[in-house]
Design a protein around this motif. Structure first.
Motif, PDB file in Angstrom:
ATOM      1  N   ALA A 123       0.844  -1.196   0.000  1.00 33.67           N
ATOM      2  CA  ALA A 123       0.000   0.000   0.000  1.00 33.67           C
ATOM      3  C   ALA A 123       0.877   1.243   0.000  1.00 33.67           C
ATOM      4  O   ALA A 123       1.977   1.247   0.547  1.00 33.67           O
ATOM      5  CB  ALA A 123      -0.914   0.011   1.222  1.00 33.67           C
TER       6      ALA A 123
ATOM      7  N   ILE B 271       0.808   5.150   1.245  1.00 36.44           N
ATOM      8  CA  ILE B 271       0.114   6.071   2.146  1.00 36.44           C
ATOM      9  C   ILE B 271       0.817   7.413   2.069  1.00 36.44           C
ATOM     10  O   ILE B 271       1.976   7.532   2.485  1.00 36.44           O
ATOM     11  CB  ILE B 271       0.113   5.544   3.595  1.00 36.44           C
ATOM     12  CG1 ILE B 271      -0.443   4.121   3.654  1.00 36.44           C
ATOM     13  CG2 ILE B 271      -0.685   6.471   4.499  1.00 36.44           C
ATOM     14  CD1 ILE B 271      -0.280   3.470   5.008  1.00 36.44           C
TER      15      ILE B 271
ATOM     16  N   VAL C 252      -3.638  12.426   3.164  1.00 34.80           N
ATOM     17  CA  VAL C 252      -4.406  12.290   4.400  1.00 34.80           C
ATOM     18  C   VAL C 252      -4.676  13.661   5.018  1.00 34.80           C
ATOM     19  O   VAL C 252      -5.767  13.912   5.540  1.00 34.80           O
ATOM     20  CB  VAL C 252      -3.667  11.364   5.386  1.00 34.80           C
ATOM     21  CG1 VAL C 252      -4.395  11.291   6.723  1.00 34.80           C
ATOM     22  CG2 VAL C 252      -3.533   9.965   4.786  1.00 34.80           C
TER      23      VAL C 252
ATOM     24  N   THR D 125      -2.768   9.099  11.899  1.00 32.73           N
ATOM     25  CA  THR D 125      -3.674   8.294  11.071  1.00 32.73           C
ATOM     26  C   THR D 125      -2.886   7.410  10.115  1.00 32.73           C
ATOM     27  O   THR D 125      -3.212   6.230   9.929  1.00 32.73           O
ATOM     28  CB  THR D 125      -4.624   9.221  10.284  1.00 32.73           C
ATOM     29  OG1 THR D 125      -5.359  10.041  11.199  1.00 32.73           O
ATOM     30  CG2 THR D 125      -5.600   8.413   9.444  1.00 32.73           C
ATOM     31  N   CYS D 126      -1.855   7.970   9.494  1.00 36.75           N
ATOM     32  CA  CYS D 126      -0.999   7.172   8.608  1.00 36.75           C
ATOM     33  C   CYS D 126      -0.316   6.045   9.378  1.00 36.75           C
ATOM     34  O   CYS D 126      -0.172   4.925   8.865  1.00 36.75           O
ATOM     35  CB  CYS D 126       0.054   8.050   7.952  1.00 36.75           C
ATOM     36  SG  CYS D 126      -0.596   9.245   6.754  1.00 36.75           S
TER      37      CYS D 126
ATOM     38  N   ALA E 132      -2.753   3.264   9.973  1.00 36.17           N
ATOM     39  CA  ALA E 132      -3.004   2.541   8.728  1.00 36.17           C
ATOM     40  C   ALA E 132      -1.836   1.608   8.412  1.00 36.17           C
ATOM     41  O   ALA E 132      -2.033   0.454   8.029  1.00 36.17           O
ATOM     42  CB  ALA E 132      -3.238   3.524   7.584  1.00 36.17           C
ATOM     43  N   ALA E 133      -0.609   2.096   8.570  1.00 35.22           N
ATOM     44  CA  ALA E 133       0.562   1.271   8.278  1.00 35.22           C
ATOM     45  C   ALA E 133       0.610   0.044   9.187  1.00 35.22           C
ATOM     46  O   ALA E 133       0.889  -1.073   8.737  1.00 35.22           O
ATOM     47  CB  ALA E 133       1.840   2.101   8.434  1.00 35.22           C
TER      48      ALA E 133
ATOM     49  N   ASN F 125      -1.887  -1.470  10.662  1.00 38.16           N
ATOM     50  CA  ASN F 125      -2.952  -2.399  10.308  1.00 38.16           C
ATOM     51  C   ASN F 125      -2.643  -3.128   9.012  1.00 38.16           C
ATOM     52  O   ASN F 125      -2.933  -4.325   8.879  1.00 38.16           O
ATOM     53  CB  ASN F 125      -4.286  -1.651  10.199  1.00 38.16           C
ATOM     54  CG  ASN F 125      -4.866  -1.313  11.556  1.00 38.16           C
ATOM     55  OD1 ASN F 125      -4.678  -2.053  12.506  1.00 38.16           O
ATOM     56  ND2 ASN F 125      -5.561  -0.195  11.641  1.00 38.16           N
ATOM     57  N   PHE F 126      -2.074  -2.426   8.032  1.00 39.19           N
ATOM     58  CA  PHE F 126      -1.699  -3.101   6.793  1.00 39.19           C
ATOM     59  C   PHE F 126      -0.670  -4.198   7.077  1.00 39.19           C
ATOM     60  O   PHE F 126      -0.795  -5.329   6.593  1.00 39.19           O
ATOM     61  CB  PHE F 126      -1.139  -2.094   5.786  1.00 39.19           C
ATOM     62  CG  PHE F 126      -2.198  -1.375   4.995  1.00 39.19           C
ATOM     63  CD1 PHE F 126      -3.155  -2.078   4.285  1.00 39.19           C
ATOM     64  CD2 PHE F 126      -2.227   0.008   4.937  1.00 39.19           C
ATOM     65  CE1 PHE F 126      -4.130  -1.423   3.556  1.00 39.19           C
ATOM     66  CE2 PHE F 126      -3.200   0.671   4.202  1.00 39.19           C
ATOM     67  CZ  PHE F 126      -4.152  -0.048   3.514  1.00 39.19           C
TER      68      PHE F 126
ATOM     69  N   CYS G 182       3.797  -1.508   3.230  1.00 41.48           N
ATOM     70  CA  CYS G 182       3.361  -0.143   2.937  1.00 41.48           C
ATOM     71  C   CYS G 182       4.575   0.762   2.780  1.00 41.48           C
ATOM     72  O   CYS G 182       5.657   0.495   3.314  1.00 41.48           O
ATOM     73  CB  CYS G 182       2.434   0.395   4.026  1.00 41.48           C
ATOM     74  SG  CYS G 182       3.181   0.472   5.649  1.00 41.48           S
TER      75      CYS G 182
END
Length: 293
Positions: free
Chosen positions: A140, A142, A147, A176-177, A180-181, A183-184, A191
């Motif tokens: 991914a 990001i 964002v 937030t990034c 996300a990282a 969780n990926f 990511c």
């Protein structure tokens, strides 16, 4: 009269009247009449050839079709239910494990979290997207700028001046990034993040990225020459395009990464695909020997 078990009920021959309301109701196959409903008024039976003999008890009467064979409803297993995919929770990304032998690992197959640092116009977004697109494992991209721009009304643009609002929105976007990282990575997707992190501003520097993503984050600096950065910035549009003075000031501050110990890629003379290949090499070396930061 009685109807065979499982046979369809005869349709009502007139509207079903309910006190205070007028509506028609047609039962579905096998659906009983509502409790307390008055029987349907008698009417002339549909024409049908006379039966050769009186039907036996439980057999369909004249004018009514034979009952359809009874079919049991399909068995519903809990594993067939959709919308309940369990996802592992995100956790801080650990340090990558060095390879067992002395050979450099294949970065194209490694599960990693990369932070691509560079000034505006360095090509961070283009390189990050190409690198994520061409890897042989799910990856991914990001972008912190993307964002940040999720905020529409009340967006605090740092180009208008760095203040408490712009810093708060930057911190919120970075966190937030980071979520996300994590969780990926926890769900098997590598990511690459990109951000213009300044070496002389630790308050919004690498410490926050390490805190939100984890110690296994691999920071890599993309730093072409000033002339290249100015040329690429001139092709930008909207609020992504900066003045030449601002670009030169940012580029000068980014030069502070030299001597920091972080790997630096000078892509002044390389296209996006070649730079992405160089990024693979640097990631492989970073996995073998993580940078100290």
């Amino acid at each position: 009269m009685q109807y065979a078990v499982g046979a369809p009920l005869p349709p009502p021959r007139g509207p079903l009247h309910t006190p205070g309301a007028a509506m028609s109701w047609t039962p579905h196959h096998g659906q009983p009449l509502p409790p307390g409903s008055p029987p349907a008024p008698a009417g002339p039976p549909p024409a049908a050839p006379p039966a050769p003999a009186s039907p036996a008890h439980g057999a369909p009467g004249p004018g009514w079709p034979a009952p359809a064979p009874h079919q049991a409803p399909p068995t519903q297993h809990s594993t067939d239910i959709t919308g309940h995919v369990q996802l592992p929770p995100g956790a801080p990304v650990p340090l990558p494990s060095p390879p067992a032998d002395t050979a450099a690992p294949d970065a194209a197959h490694a599960a990693v979290a990369v932070l691509l640092i560079g000034p505006a116009g360095a090509g961070k977004t283009s390189v990050a997207r190409h690198w994520a697109d061409t890897r042989r494992v799910p990856t991914a991209h990001i972008s912190l700028d993307d964002v940040r721009e999720w905020v529409r009304s009340g967006f605090a643009d740092p180009q208008s001046g760095w203040n408490d609002n712009s810093e708060a929105q930057y911190r919120l976007a970075r966190r937030t990034c980071g979520f996300a990282a994590r969780n990926f990575l926890a769900n098997g997707i590598s990511c690459i993040l990109d951000d213009a992190v300044f070496p002389d501003r630790p308050v919004v520097g690498l410490g926050g990225w390490k805190r939100h993503v984890g110690p296994g984050l691999l920071p890599i600096v993309l730093l072409p020459g000033l002339e290249i950065v100015l040329e690429r910035n001139a092709r930008r549009t909207g609020n992504r395009r900066l003045s030449d003075e601002e670009v030169a000031r940012i580029h000068g501050r980014m030069a502070g990464w030299y001597g920091s110990g972080l790997p630096i890629i000078d892509n002044s003379q390389h296209d996006v695909a070649t730079t992405a290949g160089m990024l693979d090499d640097v990631v492989a070396r970073s996995i073998a020997s993580p940078p100290s930061w």
